[in-house]
Design a protein around this motif. Structure first.
Motif, PDB file in Angstrom:
ATOM      1  N   ASP A   1     -26.260 -61.227 -42.718  1.00  0.00           N
ATOM      2  CA  ASP A   1     -26.806 -62.079 -41.730  1.00  0.00           C
ATOM      3  C   ASP A   1     -26.029 -63.177 -41.260  1.00  0.00           C
ATOM      4  O   ASP A   1     -26.130 -63.735 -40.379  1.00  0.00           O
ATOM      5  CB  ASP A   1     -28.187 -62.501 -41.873  1.00  0.00           C
ATOM      6  CG  ASP A   1     -29.437 -61.598 -41.881  1.00  0.00           C
ATOM      7  OD1 ASP A   1     -29.140 -60.718 -41.164  1.00  0.00           O
ATOM      8  OD2 ASP A   1     -30.489 -61.696 -42.538  1.00  0.00           O
ATOM      9  N   LEU A   2     -24.971 -63.387 -42.363  1.00  0.00           N
ATOM     10  CA  LEU A   2     -24.092 -64.517 -41.968  1.00  0.00           C
ATOM     11  C   LEU A   2     -23.517 -64.524 -40.627  1.00  0.00           C
ATOM     12  O   LEU A   2     -23.398 -65.770 -39.977  1.00  0.00           O
ATOM     13  CB  LEU A   2     -23.030 -64.452 -43.279  1.00  0.00           C
ATOM     14  CG  LEU A   2     -23.429 -65.188 -44.332  1.00  0.00           C
ATOM     15  CD1 LEU A   2     -22.272 -65.287 -45.416  1.00  0.00           C
ATOM     16  CD2 LEU A   2     -23.919 -66.659 -43.944  1.00  0.00           C
TER      17      LEU A   2
ATOM     18  N   ASP B   1     -27.513 -58.531 -49.368  1.00  0.00           N
ATOM     19  CA  ASP B   1     -28.465 -58.112 -48.358  1.00  0.00           C
ATOM     20  C   ASP B   1     -28.365 -59.568 -47.386  1.00  0.00           C
ATOM     21  O   ASP B   1     -28.363 -59.449 -46.082  1.00  0.00           O
ATOM     22  CB  ASP B   1     -29.812 -58.132 -48.686  1.00  0.00           C
ATOM     23  CG  ASP B   1     -30.466 -57.221 -47.452  1.00  0.00           C
ATOM     24  OD1 ASP B   1     -30.086 -56.423 -46.957  1.00  0.00           O
ATOM     25  OD2 ASP B   1     -31.831 -57.831 -47.111  1.00  0.00           O
ATOM     26  N   ALA B   2     -28.450 -60.761 -47.979  1.00  0.00           N
ATOM     27  CA  ALA B   2     -28.289 -61.985 -47.179  1.00  0.00           C
ATOM     28  C   ALA B   2     -27.131 -62.268 -46.413  1.00  0.00           C
ATOM     29  O   ALA B   2     -26.994 -62.531 -45.509  1.00  0.00           O
ATOM     30  CB  ALA B   2     -28.675 -63.172 -48.170  1.00  0.00           C
ATOM     31  N   MET B   3     -25.820 -61.647 -47.193  1.00  0.00           N
ATOM     32  CA  MET B   3     -24.626 -61.702 -46.573  1.00  0.00           C
ATOM     33  C   MET B   3     -24.486 -61.211 -45.257  1.00  0.00           C
ATOM     34  O   MET B   3     -23.728 -61.737 -44.357  1.00  0.00           O
ATOM     35  CB  MET B   3     -23.589 -61.257 -47.594  1.00  0.00           C
ATOM     36  CG  MET B   3     -23.017 -62.418 -48.477  1.00  0.00           C
ATOM     37  SD  MET B   3     -21.902 -61.703 -49.787  1.00  0.00           S
ATOM     38  CE  MET B   3     -20.623 -60.912 -48.923  1.00  0.00           C
TER      39      MET B   3
ATOM     40  N   ARG C   1     -28.810 -53.852 -39.722  1.00  0.00           N
ATOM     41  CA  ARG C   1     -30.469 -54.436 -39.446  1.00  0.00           C
ATOM     42  C   ARG C   1     -31.073 -53.245 -38.738  1.00  0.00           C
ATOM     43  O   ARG C   1     -32.283 -52.928 -39.192  1.00  0.00           O
ATOM     44  CB  ARG C   1     -30.427 -55.527 -38.999  1.00  0.00           C
ATOM     45  CG  ARG C   1     -30.040 -56.779 -39.673  1.00  0.00           C
ATOM     46  CD  ARG C   1     -30.941 -57.182 -40.858  1.00  0.00           C
ATOM     47  NE  ARG C   1     -30.406 -58.015 -41.838  1.00  0.00           N
ATOM     48  CZ  ARG C   1     -30.071 -57.690 -43.265  1.00  0.00           C
ATOM     49  NH1 ARG C   1     -30.323 -56.579 -43.632  1.00  0.00           N
ATOM     50  NH2 ARG C   1     -29.672 -59.035 -43.736  1.00  0.00           N
TER      51      ARG C   1
ATOM     52  N   ALA D   1     -25.627 -66.421 -38.327  1.00  0.00           N
ATOM     53  CA  ALA D   1     -26.034 -67.617 -38.480  1.00  0.00           C
ATOM     54  C   ALA D   1     -24.937 -68.503 -38.419  1.00  0.00           C
ATOM     55  O   ALA D   1     -25.116 -69.800 -37.985  1.00  0.00           O
ATOM     56  CB  ALA D   1     -26.241 -67.746 -40.233  1.00  0.00           C
TER      57      ALA D   1
ATOM     58  N   MET E   1     -28.334 -60.844 -52.695  1.00  0.00           N
ATOM     59  CA  MET E   1     -27.425 -61.696 -52.367  1.00  0.00           C
ATOM     60  C   MET E   1     -26.512 -60.949 -51.182  1.00  0.00           C
ATOM     61  O   MET E   1     -26.369 -61.673 -50.172  1.00  0.00           O
ATOM     62  CB  MET E   1     -26.345 -61.847 -53.426  1.00  0.00           C
ATOM     63  CG  MET E   1     -25.273 -62.934 -53.107  1.00  0.00           C
ATOM     64  SD  MET E   1     -25.989 -64.619 -53.243  1.00  0.00           S
ATOM     65  CE  MET E   1     -24.364 -65.498 -53.282  1.00  0.00           C
TER      66      MET E   1
END
Lengths: 357, 306
Positions: free
Chosen positions: B129-130, B125-127, B185, B133, B123
């Motif tokens: 990239d926000l 890790d995904a954040m 990243r 996006a 979760m």
């Protein structure tokens, strides 16, 4: 990877909902195209019009287009599809200059239209005399939006320069609409000072000293004032102020009408060359003329613009527009080109206010 | 334009020069060429040049040509008026601070995400990239909502005398937000590649934790860190959407350079806008080149050691 993306999407959605903000802001250059009707086969070939407009006319034209399509079908049996593009007025004008195939442009101020005419051969430079009322089928003005109950007792322009009053307005250099705010204040001060320009400049400087935030566009300023709770008074177009009150409910803010203000004239014109290139000249002209017809005038009033012929509008709508003394950019400032050169160009009066501080 | 084409042709010709240096090398080259599976240098290079030209070079050339429409004195006047100078100072200093903050805390985030296993790691890790996006305007409005005087965080900072929204501090916050993914990243693979044995060896040789960090870990991730730093810096310098909402746009105080470019465009002063943009581009390019140089030097210095 897939899960990461779906997670991101979920979080974005959650964030957008919780902060209650819309991605289509004035600065992101969003221009949505709305296909209003499906065209079906008919005698005269179907035709498509692209209306390039500015942000606050979205609701007006989505209603107006439906009416016009019906009217045109009855009159000529031709099917017409109208596509809408909305965005900041300056941005939209630049898009047309750079080749966006607009058939009609309906923007906030004549200055942007003049620039299109001068920089391209899309329509003649005397475009403004082609339709009545300097090509403005509807008008508006600049009013004050204040907090509920008007706690600071703001009644007129000279209340805005009092110490401790926070005024919210967009930056007139980046927002066409905000130029009306500035010019309205200037016109008031000129009247108070009997035309003494030095005193008027002082007034304007004091006014902008009370501005804590200069958003780049009108919608940004509305957000700052309403959502962020910053400032005591927002300078806004009357139609936007009325819309804001309708959307927020009358609980949070209220409108104060100053003694004198500026006549905002959002003009419209046909982009002859683009329209002619696909046989839409006739329908494009009819489209704009229909704005002056009783139906168009009625819809303009419904969407908070002051119609040129109030007798065609619903009297309930007309009652929302109080009487006040209005001066036009043409009488007071000698037209937009002159106003732009003197006040808003680099090194103009507006710049000098900030460089002197 | 010249500034842009020189480095690429330079390194290109250097490579060619290297290969034609000695017979031995030539032999190696031909051997290499025979071993290649995919179609070789000619095709890929042709594609690279065409692609870069279309996507990067042509628009930049157009920009320089627009600016060239002005005479030299006009160009200089447009690109160095007091207001524009104030905006350069603001933009470059806030972008630099934001990139430094990102380098430090982005390192921490990347380290945590790579080295540890804990619930919610994916979760998190995904954040990261926000910020990529989100439309920048949305992040700008969201950040302003949080940090303005009546926002979730802003209301607690206000009594302490800390104003974030509508000050340079707010600009730094927005720039940090949009730049974070670049550092994280780029660092993640570098940290994943670190050999734990090296850290253990350092410890067994009597190095303190600090010494291990400074002398073993940092040097091996430094090139990646610098890349992340440079990307984050470049992004922050050019950022418009998120910053204009939180900056307040007060002339001489919180006006970023991109806003001045827009305001020149709003007056249909295309050449003036291009002049400021060119100035910004030249400085950014010099900065990136300098970072690249540091990166190369640091790489060379530690290559022998490790």
């Amino acid at each position: 990877m897939l899960t990461r993306f779906s997670l991101s999407a979920l979080l974005v959605a959650a964030l957008a909902i919780t902060t209650g903000c819309q991605p289509s802001s004035t600065s992101s250059g969003s221009s949505a195209s709305i296909r209003t009707t499906d065209s079906s086969d008919s005698v005269a070939g179907p035709v498509t019009l692209l209306n390039v407009s500015y942000d606050p006319t979205r609701e007006l034209y989505s209603d107006f287009n439906k009416e016009f399509i019906k009217y045109w079908k009855e009159k000529t049996n031709q099917d017409v599809t109208i596509e809408q593009s909305h965005g900041g007025a300056g941005k939209q004008a630049r898009a047309v200059i750079d080749g966006l195939k607009a058939d009609v442009v309906t923007l906030a101020l004549a200055y942007d239209m003049d620039e299109i005419a001068q920089r391209t051969d899309l329509f003649p430079v005397d475009w403004q005399s082609r339709l009545p009322n300097r090509s403005a089928p509807y008008t508006s003005t600049i009013v004050f939006l204040v907090r509920k109950g008007n706690p600071k007792g703001i009644k007129d322009w000279d209340d805005l320069i009092k110490p401790g009053i926070e005024v919210i307005t967009p930056n007139p250099k980046t927002s066409g609409g905000a130029r009306y705010n500035y010019l309205a204040a200037w016109g008031y001060a000129q009247r108070q000072n009997g035309g003494d320009e030095a005193k008027t400049k002082e007034f304007i400087a004091k006014l902008f000293k009370n501005v804590p935030v200069l958003d780049s566009g009108a919608r940004g300023s509305t957000t700052t004032f309403v959502q962020r709770g910053i400032g005591d008074v927002l300078l806004a177009w009357e139609n936007e102020a009325l819309l804001a009150i309708d959307e927020l409910g009358a609980g949070e803010v209220e409108i104060v009408v100053p003694s004198v203000s500026i006549l905002a004239e959002p003009p419209v014109t046909v982009v002859d060359k683009n329209a002619a290139s696909h046989g839409a000249l006739k329908v494009a002209n009819a489209y704009l003329q229909y704005l002056y017809a009783p139906k168009g005038q009625r819809l303009a009033a419904k969407h908070y613009y002051r119609p040129q012929q109030p007798e065609h509008a619903d009297s309930a709508d007309i009652n929302r527009f109080p009487e006040l003394e209005l001066f036009s950019v043409y009488d007071e400032f000698g037209g937009w080109q002159e106003a732009q050169r003197k006040h808003f160009a680099d090194g103009g009066v507006f710049d000098s206010i900030y460089l002197l501080q | 334009m010249a500034a842009y084409s020189i480095p690429s042709t330079c390194s290109n010709s250097k490579n060619l020069g290297d290969t034609s240096q000695g017979k031995k090398k030539k032999l190696q080259m031909t051997k290499l060429r025979q071993r290649r599976v995919l179609p070789g240098f000619g095709l890929t290079m042709g594609y690279t040049v065409l692609y870069l030209s279309l996507i990067v070079l042509v628009p930049l050339v157009a920009l320089f040509l627009r600016a060239a429409g002005l005479g030299w004195s006009e160009f200089w006047e447009a690109a160095t008026s007091p207001r524009v100078l104030a905006s350069y100072r603001l933009t470059f200093s806030t972008a630099l601070i934001a990139a430094i903050i990102n380098a430090v805390f982005g390192f921490l985030v990347a380290w945590t995400l790579v080295r540890y296993r804990f619930p919610g790691r994916r979760m998190m890790d995904a954040m990261v990239d926000l910020p990529f996006a989100l439309p920048t305007a949305v992040s700008g409005i969201a950040l302003t909502a949080v940090y303005s005087q009546n926002g979730w965080i802003g209301q607690y900072l206000e009594p302490l005398g800390v104003k974030v929204a509508f000050t340079p501090l707010g600009i730094i916050v927005a720039m940090t937000f949009i730049g974070l993914p670049f550092v994280v990243r780029t660092l993640q693979p570098a940290i994943a590649d670190l050999e734990r044995e090296a850290e253990e060896a350092a410890a067994s040789l009597g190095a303190s934790r600090w010494q291990t960090f400074i002398k073993v870990i940092v040097p091996s991730v430094l090139p990646a860190l610098l890349t992340g730093f440079a990307l984050s810096l470049a992004r922050a310098i050019g950022e418009y959407g998120s910053v204009v909402f939180i900056s307040g746009n007060m002339p001489m105080r919180t006006e970023i350079t991109s806003l001045l470019i827009i305001s020149k465009l709003e007056q249909y002063d295309y050449a003036g806008a291009a002049a400021v943009a060119v100035m910004m581009l030249v400085v950014s390019f010099a900065l990136l080149l300098a970072i690249n140089l540091v990166q190369r030097l640091s790489g060379r210095r530690y290559q022998g050691g490790v």
